[in-house]
Enzyme design. Structure first.
Site, PDB file in Angstrom:
ATOM      1  N   HIS A 150      51.918 -49.888  67.430  1.00  0.00           N
ATOM      2  CA  HIS A 150      51.745 -50.079  66.019  1.00  0.00           C
ATOM      3  C   HIS A 150      53.364 -50.285  65.282  1.00  0.00           C
ATOM      4  O   HIS A 150      54.372 -49.675  65.790  1.00  0.00           O
ATOM      5  CB  HIS A 150      51.321 -48.913  65.244  1.00  0.00           C
ATOM      6  N   GLU A 159      50.700 -40.258  65.196  1.00  0.00           N
ATOM      7  CA  GLU A 159      51.493 -40.803  66.449  1.00  0.00           C
ATOM      8  C   GLU A 159      53.077 -40.721  65.851  1.00  0.00           C
ATOM      9  O   GLU A 159      53.164 -40.460  64.605  1.00  0.00           O
ATOM     10  CB  GLU A 159      50.960 -42.374  66.537  1.00  0.00           C
TER      11      GLU A 159
END
Length: 290
Positions: free
Chosen positions: A247, A209
């Site tokens: 995150h 990511e």
């Protein structure tokens, strides 16, 4: 064959007497994981669902010969739990805890790197060798024994990828969720090296990511050393710079960590990249065909 855990792993749970720790301990044991002990300071001597609880990791390991720790200690004490695991010389520590202070992890990471203990996490779903052992919070029923190694920074995308791989008839050797925090233990490159050396793993699926440079580092290692097919998916293509996406580590800063840059690097290094999270299984099949 598998990496990190298997049917012979002996697991101790740090934080077993907490609500979350006990819930997932039961889930892991139901899956078939050999839970041999729990550790909660001040509660040594009791049993939880027949599992002996000890005051310290040293005592737990000395009596039970555990070689894997699963950590569910709340954020303020999680780094200390990691350090206690390291000081006990355990082979593998898996920290599921989310929200561990970065300052704490900077200190803990330095000590982990000087030890023999491998650390997975924090802020991760854990890992699973299908049909043998589960250390973490992933839904065991979607995993099928097979020959695809999976490594991911994301929890839920891991589950989606695994479901697609299983539906495509591709089981998994081991699935490792490395965690999405800025400071973690094992990185992509560490796990990919282990999969490359594992004779029972025929190919690898990697889920990255935005944020950081771990994916690019792994891509260059894959280009230079990997002997097996690799497919990948990178989340966060539409993320605006400077905005954190889920995150703590998933943030584009200083012009670095953009999804398109990661995708381009992976493709240039010979990795098949899925264009959508709905086509991860398809990308793995394409990579296997060469």
């Amino acid at each position: 064959m598998s990496i990190l855990i298997n049917k012979d792993s002996r697991v101790v749970v740090q934080g077993i007497t907490g609500k979350t720790g006990l819930f997932h301990t039961r889930q892991c044991r139901e899956y078939g994981t050999n839970i041999v002990a729990g550790v909660t300071p001040g509660k040594g001597g009791i049993h939880v669902d027949g599992i002996p609880v000890f005051d310290s990791m040293d005592e737990a390991l000395r009596i039970t010969q555990a070689n894997v720790s699963m950590i569910f200690v709340p954020p303020p004490g999680a780094a200390d739990a990691i350090l206690e695991a390291v000081e006990s010389d355990i082979e593998l520590a898996v920290c599921i805890t989310e929200g561990v202070p970065i300052r704490d992890m900077v200190m803990a990471k330095r000590i982990v790197e000087q030890s023999k203990t491998r650390l997975v996490g924090p802020n991760c779903p854990g890992l699973i060798t299908p049909g043998e052992c589960k250390v973490g919070i992933m839904p065991g029923y979607i995993h099928k024994p097979g020959k695809i190694g999976v490594v991911s920074r994301s929890g839920t995308l891991t589950y989606e990828a695994v479901k697609q791989l299983s539906d495509a008839g591709l089981g998994q050797s081991t699935c490792v969720g490395i965690g999405g925090d800025p400071i973690i233990g094992m990185k992509f490159i560490d796990v990919i090296k282990m999969f490359n050396d594992d004779p029972a793993t025929e190919a690898v699926f990697m889920i990255g990511e935005i944020g950081g440079g771990a994916e690019e580092e792994a891509a260059e290692w894959i280009r230079d050393h990997m002997t097996k097919p690799v497919a990948a998916f990178i989340a966060g293509v539409t993320a605006p710079p400077g905005k954190r996406m889920g995150h703590a580590g998933a943030i584009i800063t200083g012009g670095k960590g953009k999804a398109e840059d990661k995708i381009r690097t992976l493709q240039e290094c010979g990795v098949t990249v899925a264009v959508s999270p709905t086509r991860m299984g398809e990308a793995m099949l394409t990579a296997l065909k060469g």
